[in-house]
Design an enzyme around this catalytic site. Structure first.
Site, PDB file in Angstrom:
ATOM      1  N   ASN A   1      41.771  33.984  25.588  1.00 54.94           N
ATOM      2  CA  ASN A   1      43.180  34.361  25.674  1.00 54.94           C
ATOM      3  C   ASN A   1      44.022  33.256  26.305  1.00 54.94           C
ATOM      4  O   ASN A   1      45.051  32.843  25.750  1.00 54.94           O
ATOM      5  CB  ASN A   1      43.310  35.654  26.485  1.00 54.94           C
ATOM      6  CG  ASN A   1      44.734  36.131  26.624  1.00 54.94           C
ATOM      7  OD1 ASN A   1      45.378  36.462  25.644  1.00 54.94           O
ATOM      8  ND2 ASN A   1      45.229  36.174  27.850  1.00 54.94           N
TER       9      ASN A   1
ATOM     10  N   GLN B   1      43.785  41.748  26.593  1.00 61.58           N
ATOM     11  CA  GLN B   1      44.894  42.129  27.456  1.00 61.58           C
ATOM     12  C   GLN B   1      45.601  43.350  26.872  1.00 61.58           C
ATOM     13  O   GLN B   1      45.950  43.365  25.691  1.00 61.58           O
ATOM     14  CB  GLN B   1      45.872  40.966  27.605  1.00 61.58           C
ATOM     15  CG  GLN B   1      45.293  39.749  28.296  1.00 61.58           C
ATOM     16  CD  GLN B   1      45.072  39.964  29.780  1.00 61.58           C
ATOM     17  OE1 GLN B   1      45.615  40.889  30.375  1.00 61.58           O
ATOM     18  NE2 GLN B   1      44.259  39.109  30.395  1.00 61.58           N
TER      19      GLN B   1
ATOM     20  N   CYS C   1      43.801  40.639  38.732  1.00 61.89           N
ATOM     21  CA  CYS C   1      44.134  42.033  38.424  1.00 61.89           C
ATOM     22  C   CYS C   1      43.971  42.912  39.661  1.00 61.89           C
ATOM     23  O   CYS C   1      44.084  44.137  39.570  1.00 61.89           O
ATOM     24  CB  CYS C   1      43.277  42.561  37.273  1.00 61.89           C
ATOM     25  SG  CYS C   1      41.496  42.508  37.598  1.00 61.89           S
TER      26      CYS C   1
ATOM     27  N   ASP D   1      40.346  33.734  36.117  1.00 60.36           N
ATOM     28  CA  ASP D   1      40.858  35.087  35.886  1.00 60.36           C
ATOM     29  C   ASP D   1      39.684  36.040  36.113  1.00 60.36           C
ATOM     30  O   ASP D   1      39.111  36.579  35.169  1.00 60.36           O
ATOM     31  CB  ASP D   1      41.405  35.200  34.459  1.00 60.36           C
ATOM     32  CG  ASP D   1      42.017  36.564  34.172  1.00 60.36           C
ATOM     33  OD1 ASP D   1      42.164  37.359  35.113  1.00 60.36           O
ATOM     34  OD2 ASP D   1      42.334  36.834  32.992  1.00 60.36           O
TER      35      ASP D   1
ATOM     36  N   GLU E   1      31.740  31.482  30.290  1.00 58.30           N
ATOM     37  CA  GLU E   1      31.748  32.945  30.144  1.00 58.30           C
ATOM     38  C   GLU E   1      30.302  33.397  30.020  1.00 58.30           C
ATOM     39  O   GLU E   1      29.486  32.705  29.407  1.00 58.30           O
ATOM     40  CB  GLU E   1      32.568  33.353  28.913  1.00 58.30           C
ATOM     41  CG  GLU E   1      32.506  34.810  28.533  1.00 58.30           C
ATOM     42  CD  GLU E   1      33.034  35.734  29.619  1.00 58.30           C
ATOM     43  OE1 GLU E   1      32.279  36.650  30.007  1.00 58.30           O
ATOM     44  OE2 GLU E   1      34.174  35.540  30.089  1.00 58.30           O
TER      45      GLU E   1
ATOM     46  N   GLU F   1      49.170  43.099  38.319  1.00 59.29           N
ATOM     47  CA  GLU F   1      48.606  41.843  37.814  1.00 59.29           C
ATOM     48  C   GLU F   1      49.461  40.724  38.389  1.00 59.29           C
ATOM     49  O   GLU F   1      50.694  40.820  38.404  1.00 59.29           O
ATOM     50  CB  GLU F   1      48.662  41.813  36.289  1.00 59.29           C
ATOM     51  CG  GLU F   1      47.898  40.675  35.658  1.00 59.29           C
ATOM     52  CD  GLU F   1      46.506  41.086  35.193  1.00 59.29           C
ATOM     53  OE1 GLU F   1      45.779  40.193  34.725  1.00 59.29           O
ATOM     54  OE2 GLU F   1      46.160  42.269  35.303  1.00 59.29           O
TER      55      GLU F   1
ATOM     56  N   TYR G   1      35.379  32.490  33.722  1.00 61.69           N
ATOM     57  CA  TYR G   1      35.685  33.844  33.236  1.00 61.69           C
ATOM     58  C   TYR G   1      36.653  33.791  32.038  1.00 61.69           C
ATOM     59  O   TYR G   1      37.672  34.468  32.011  1.00 61.69           O
ATOM     60  CB  TYR G   1      36.324  34.720  34.334  1.00 61.69           C
ATOM     61  CG  TYR G   1      35.776  34.569  35.730  1.00 61.69           C
ATOM     62  CD1 TYR G   1      34.668  35.292  36.148  1.00 61.69           C
ATOM     63  CD2 TYR G   1      36.385  33.705  36.645  1.00 61.69           C
ATOM     64  CE1 TYR G   1      34.181  35.169  37.448  1.00 61.69           C
ATOM     65  CE2 TYR G   1      35.907  33.579  37.938  1.00 61.69           C
ATOM     66  CZ  TYR G   1      34.807  34.309  38.334  1.00 61.69           C
ATOM     67  OH  TYR G   1      34.332  34.183  39.622  1.00 61.69           O
TER      68      TYR G   1
END
Length: 361
Positions: free
Chosen positions: A216, A183, A319, A294, A232, A353, A211
């Site tokens: 994070n 990020q 995003c 995300d 992922e 975002e 994802y």
């Protein structure tokens, strides 16, 4: 009181997001602002030469040319360690022909802990002479340093920084790698993590995360659920995630190297994946109450959207509010929007975002 330029920008973003979410009867959007300067934890610059002088360079738009170049010595949006280092580093590079010969780009990656990693990218092979000069430079500026050229990478110490993010009084530690996604605005990222944890609440069930990147969100959310299954596809992100799980001594996260599309196939028993068996993951053992997503800017594919409709609660970080709105056309057939937030990760840009929470009707 008059509005500052930043407040006007933020208001315009709120109005845009409100218009996109209005068709879905969205609740009031919570706004999480950014500091107005020193917020970017990563920055990348071209090196421009003019009369034997070196400058950091950015484009006003389009390809970098003499007509649209912006010459820089420092960069106030960048985190303070980057901003302060830039002019001093540039002077040192100018003074050393070994370091500035065919230097093409400089990339910075910083952490709130004060670490700074600098990558120097060249259009030439790097020699032992370069390595010796680079070691002296790294020692002088107390930075981590990497040299790159075509098919060559020289890491002087390590190719990641250590970051610590604070969420509701607890510190979470991360390895953030050069050339891997993290990020860009750590201040707003901490606000995003707190918001996501508040939306998760306390659960006796399990969390599915698609994802997941380097973990994070995974790590702070894990304390709110019995177990977490994080998926992922990027091998480098999974390596970082596994390191971060160990770094934080978290023991309720399982990691599956699957894309969102592949997980959908596995969950619907359309295809068996050896990667799941290899990781000791039995999907039938999980009781998913919440799914956290995300996705990339392109949003979520149709098959995965239909999968999400099966879960009681969806937390969606986006995003790209336009693809979020397109995805909500499907998700609101089965779920209702119960929370929305705007996170200003990118001041002075049009990028938005945002996050929403949906519950099954």
């Amino acid at each position: 009181m008059t509005m500052s330029n930043y407040q006007r920008q933020l208001f315009a973003k709120h109005q845009q997001l409100h218009a996109l979410l209005r068709p879905f009867s969205a609740p009031k959007i919570r706004i999480y602002p950014s500091p107005e300067k020193h917020y970017r934890m990563r920055a990348e610059f071209r090196i421009w030469r003019d009369d034997e002088q070196l400058f950091y360079a950015m484009s006003r738009g389009g390809a970098l040319t003499a007509q649209n170049i912006v010459r820089l010595h420092n960069f106030p949006p960048a985190y303070i360690t980057i901003d302060r280092c830039m002019p001093l580093l540039l002077d040192a590079l100018r003074a050393d022909p070994v370091l500035h010969h065919k230097l093409y780009e400089v990339h910075f990656l910083a952490s709130l802990r004060g670490e700074l990693l600098v990558s120097l990218i060249y259009h030439r092979a790097l020699t032992d002479e370069w390595t010796a000069a680079a070691k002296a430079l790294a020692k002088r500026f107390h930075i981590l340093l990497i040299g790159r050229s075509r098919k060559q990478k020289i890491t002087l110490e390590r190719d990641f920084i250590l970051e610590t993010l604070n969420v509701d009084g607890r510190a979470f530690h991360y390895h953030q790698y050069e050339q891997s996604f993290s990020q860009p605005n750590a201040y707003v990222c901490q606000k995003m993590l707190r918001w996501a944890c508040a939306q998760a609440g306390e659960n006796a069930g399990d969390l599915l995360e698609l994802y997941c990147g380097n973990g994070n969100f995974t790590l702070p959310l894990a304390s709110h659920f019995r177990r977490v299954l994080a998926t992922e596809i990027s091998k480098s992100s999974i390596t970082a995630l596994q390191e971060n799980i160990f770094l934080n001594q978290t023991n309720n996260i399982a990691v599956a190297r699957l894309s969102a599309e592949e997980f959908t196939q596995a969950w619907q028993k359309e295809r068996d994946f050896y990667r799941l068996k290899q990781a000791g993951i039995e999907l039938a053992d999980y009781q998913f109450e919440t799914v956290f997503v995300d996705p990339p800017r392109a949003g979520i594919d149709d098959n995965t959207l239909f999968l999400l409709q099966k879960f009681p609660k969806i937390i969606y970080i986006s995003c790209n509010p336009h693809t979020l709105a397109a995805n909500l056309q499907t998700l609101t057939q089965t779920h209702e929007l119960c929370a929305a937030a705007l996170f200003d990760q990118f001041p002075d840009t049009p990028h938005i975002e945002c996050g929403v929470v949906l519950r099954k009707k």
